[in-house]
Write an enzyme that holds these catalytic residues in place. Structure first.
Site, mmCIF file in Angstrom:
data_model
loop_
_atom_site.group_PDB
_atom_site.id
_atom_site.type_symbol
_atom_site.label_atom_id
_atom_site.label_comp_id
_atom_site.label_asym_id
_atom_site.label_seq_id
_atom_site.Cartn_x
_atom_site.Cartn_y
_atom_site.Cartn_z
ATOM 1 N N LYS A 178 82.705 42.675 -106.250
ATOM 2 C CA LYS A 178 83.192 41.754 -105.217
ATOM 3 C C LYS A 178 84.136 42.480 -104.244
ATOM 4 O O LYS A 178 84.417 43.652 -104.419
ATOM 5 C CB LYS A 178 83.851 40.539 -105.869
ATOM 6 C CG LYS A 178 82.871 39.717 -106.731
ATOM 7 C CD LYS A 178 81.824 38.983 -105.906
ATOM 8 C CE LYS A 178 80.575 38.526 -106.628
ATOM 9 N NZ LYS A 178 80.736 37.708 -107.806
HETATM 10 C C1 LIG Z 1 80.043 36.671 -108.742
HETATM 11 C C2 LIG Z 1 79.761 35.235 -108.495
HETATM 12 C C3 LIG Z 1 80.224 34.228 -109.345
HETATM 13 C C4 LIG Z 1 80.851 34.510 -110.675
HETATM 14 O O1 LIG Z 1 81.973 35.313 -110.596
HETATM 15 P P1 LIG Z 1 82.578 35.884 -111.974
HETATM 16 O O2 LIG Z 1 83.957 36.312 -111.577
HETATM 17 O O3 LIG Z 1 81.694 37.032 -112.367
HETATM 18 O O4 LIG Z 1 82.572 34.788 -112.962
HETATM 19 C C5 LIG Z 1 80.039 32.914 -109.003
HETATM 20 N N1 LIG Z 1 79.398 32.582 -107.868
HETATM 21 C C6 LIG Z 1 78.914 33.516 -107.034
HETATM 22 C C7 LIG Z 1 78.223 33.072 -105.785
HETATM 23 C C8 LIG Z 1 79.059 34.865 -107.336
HETATM 24 O O5 LIG Z 1 78.545 35.788 -106.510
#
Ligand SMILES: *Cc1c(COP(=O)(O)O)cnc(C)c1O
Length: 385
Positions: free
Chosen positions: A187
């Site tokens: 991210k």
């Molecule tokens: C990465 C992601 C999540 C989940 O995030 P985590 O921190 O891995 O639980 C949820 N929604 C979207 C759209 C994502 O890209």
């Protein structure tokens, strides 16, 4: 000699992050403590709204779950979200025993289509969960209007959206019940694993704080650092184990300081792709109104009609040239669990289906050099000539 592999994503971890983690390890306090709390305070300061409560958690999935739990979503309720997302957005609804109503996207933005949301509202609908896909804000004005009209909660999945603005306001400061960010490895900022639930609702924040740690009315840091030694606590609900460790928060403290510089570099790379891919049979990613910030978590390219090869072959060609790609997402209506539970057909989601069949996400990360970007562009010219 083969050129080095360009991965799809790569975190940028500096010496500051490493020193902060080492400091935590040496301090003796490795789980949730002073740094997790400081990360919450810094996050609120980053968003710039003193009325916000920030609750650090060990994933965005956990944060989304806690938000729905605090809002009292349960069996018999229905929550509307986009089919064009990661399964985490929808799975948390099932954790609560509620049902998911998937809707199509707007092909112009790839974000949830407010008209489809409006059409999907029924007597059981309790909430809408928009996703700011790729880092471009969903149409929160229209979604907010629908929510007010029908008395629905809005929980934003902002996993892609740090920092993103709409109408000059940062995602996280809009008018939703809660907004949840992700700090997963790929991210825009990372703590390895982690997330942040943001809300203006003090009662929602309090419930999430209690439920992130076993339903305990005082957290470990409070209990062990209180002026008066205190072994006493009360369990007020069967909570979860969703707290963010200080080791992870150590990364977050420094990643957050770099969030705007990271966004600027990501935007530069996206602009370089846009310019370099001009003239090819591709559709470059949608952007928002001038003046609004796109977090550029993803650079999603779509093949246009008349492209000389399909998406799968293009990804194979790029991989053979040492370039990693991904697809965001295989829509939920195609995934066995969702497809079978709700008897979904691709024809119900024509825009998501059409986009999915033609899309790929190009490498996009702050450590990419311009030469890396140019190599991806040159390879696409060769493959799509
Ligand atoms: C990465 C992601 C999540 C989940 O995030 P985590 O921190 O891995 O639980 C949820 N929604 C979207 C759209 C994502 O890209």
């Amino acid at each position: 000699m083969a050129e080095p592999f360009i991965p799809f994503a790569l975190p940028e971890i500096g010496e500051e992050e490493i020193a902060e983690v080492v400091d935590s390890l040496r301090s003796g306090w490795v789980t949730t403590g002073p740094k997790a709390r400081r990360f919450e305070q810094d996050f609120a300061a980053f968003l710039g709204d003193p009325a916000l409560h920030c609750v650090a958690v060990n994933s965005a999935t956990a944060g989304l779950h806690l938000a729905l739990e605090a809002l009292g979503i349960g069996p018999g309720d229905e929550v509307i979200t986009t089919t064009h997302t990661f399964t985490a957005t929808a799975e948390v609804v099932r954790y609560m025993g509620a049902d998911v109503k998937l809707v199509d996207i707007d092909p112009a933005t790839l974000n949830i289509d407010p008209a489809a949301v409006q059409a999907a509202v029924g007597p059981r609908t309790k909430a809408i969960m928009p996703v700011h896909y790729a880092g471009l804000a969903a149409d929160m004005g229209a979604i907010g209007d629908i929510a007010r009209q029908h008395g629905l909660h809005v929980v934003e999945d902002a996993a892609h959206a740090l920092p993103t603005t709409q109408g000059g306001r940062l995602v996280g400061t809009l008018d939703s019940a809660a907004t949840v960010f992700s700090f997963y490895a790929n991210k825009t900022i990372t703590t390895g694993e982690g997330g942040m639930l943001v809300t203006r609702d003090a009662a929602l924040a309090k419930r999430a704080q209690v439920m992130r740690l076993h339903g305990m009315n005082r957290d470990a840091f409070d209990r062990f650092t209180a002026k008066v030694p205190s072994w006493y606590y009360e369990i007020v609900a069967p909570g979860f184990k969703y707290n963010l460790t200080d080791i992870a928060a150590s990364l977050g403290l420094h990643q957050l300081k770099k969030a705007h510089a990271f966004q600027a570099r990501r935007a530069e790379i996206a602009a370089r792709y846009d310019a370099g891919l001009r003239g090819l049979p591709v559709i470059t990613p949608p952007t928002g109104p001038a003046g609004d910030m796109h977090a550029w978590h993803l650079y999603v390219l779509r093949l246009a009609d008349g492209a000389p090869l399909g998406r799968d072959a293009l990804i194979e060609g790029l991989f053979a040239a040492g370039i990693g790609c991904s697809v965001h997402y295989i829509p939920l209506h195609l995934q066995p669990y969702w497809r079978e539970r709700y008897a979904l057909q691709p024809a119900q989601f024509p825009h998501s289906q059409h986009a999915y069949e033609r899309m790929l996400s190009l490498p996009l990360y702050t450590r990419m050099t311009n030469a890396d970007v140019d190599r991806v562009i040159a390879t696409l010219h060769r493959l799509l000539a």
